[in-house]
Design a protein around this motif. Structure first.
Motif: not given
Length: 129
Positions: A59-84
């Protein structure tokens, strides 16, 4: 049918369709499909399952490709929390998500540098008048 959630939840087909949409650069449609898959994953596997982290990264990658950094960052941060938490710091998925976060911060920094440079150029023009 066995009582194994991995065999019964429908997210792989939804995720596969989302991946196809992303490959075709239909990122907004892909985000919608990934979000639907995430809801189903969380219902059947739990909030912090590794599959949820992987989907959040997509989801973060898709938002990043759309140029929407904030929703991308939110998705990445939650993903990172879970994956770590689930895989540990040395996992390839953790490295990928961390890199995605770095890419957002790098783009932000470049944009700020360009804005500052433009501001300096505008200031120099005023001095010449």
């Amino acid at each position: 049918m066995p009582n194994n959630p991995r065999n019964s939840y429908p997210h792989p087909p939804i995720s596969a369709v989302a991946r196809k949409k992303a490959r075709k650069c239909q990122f907004l449609h892909a985000v919608a499909l990934y979000n639907f898959a995430l809801i189903r994953q969380r219902e059947l596997l739990g909030e912090d399952h590794v599959d949820c982290g992987t989907t959040l990264n997509e989801i973060g990658v898709c938002w990043m490709m759309l140029g929407e950094r904030y929703p991308a960052l939110v998705a990445f941060e939650e993903a990172l929390y879970i994956l770590q938490r689930e895989l540990g710091d040395g996992a390839m998925e953790v490295a990928e998500t961390t890199n995605n976060i770095w890419m957002i911060f790098h783009e932000e920094r470049e944009d700020m540098a360009c804005m500052m440079e433009e501001g300096n150029e505008d200031g120099n023009e005023d001095d010449e008048d």
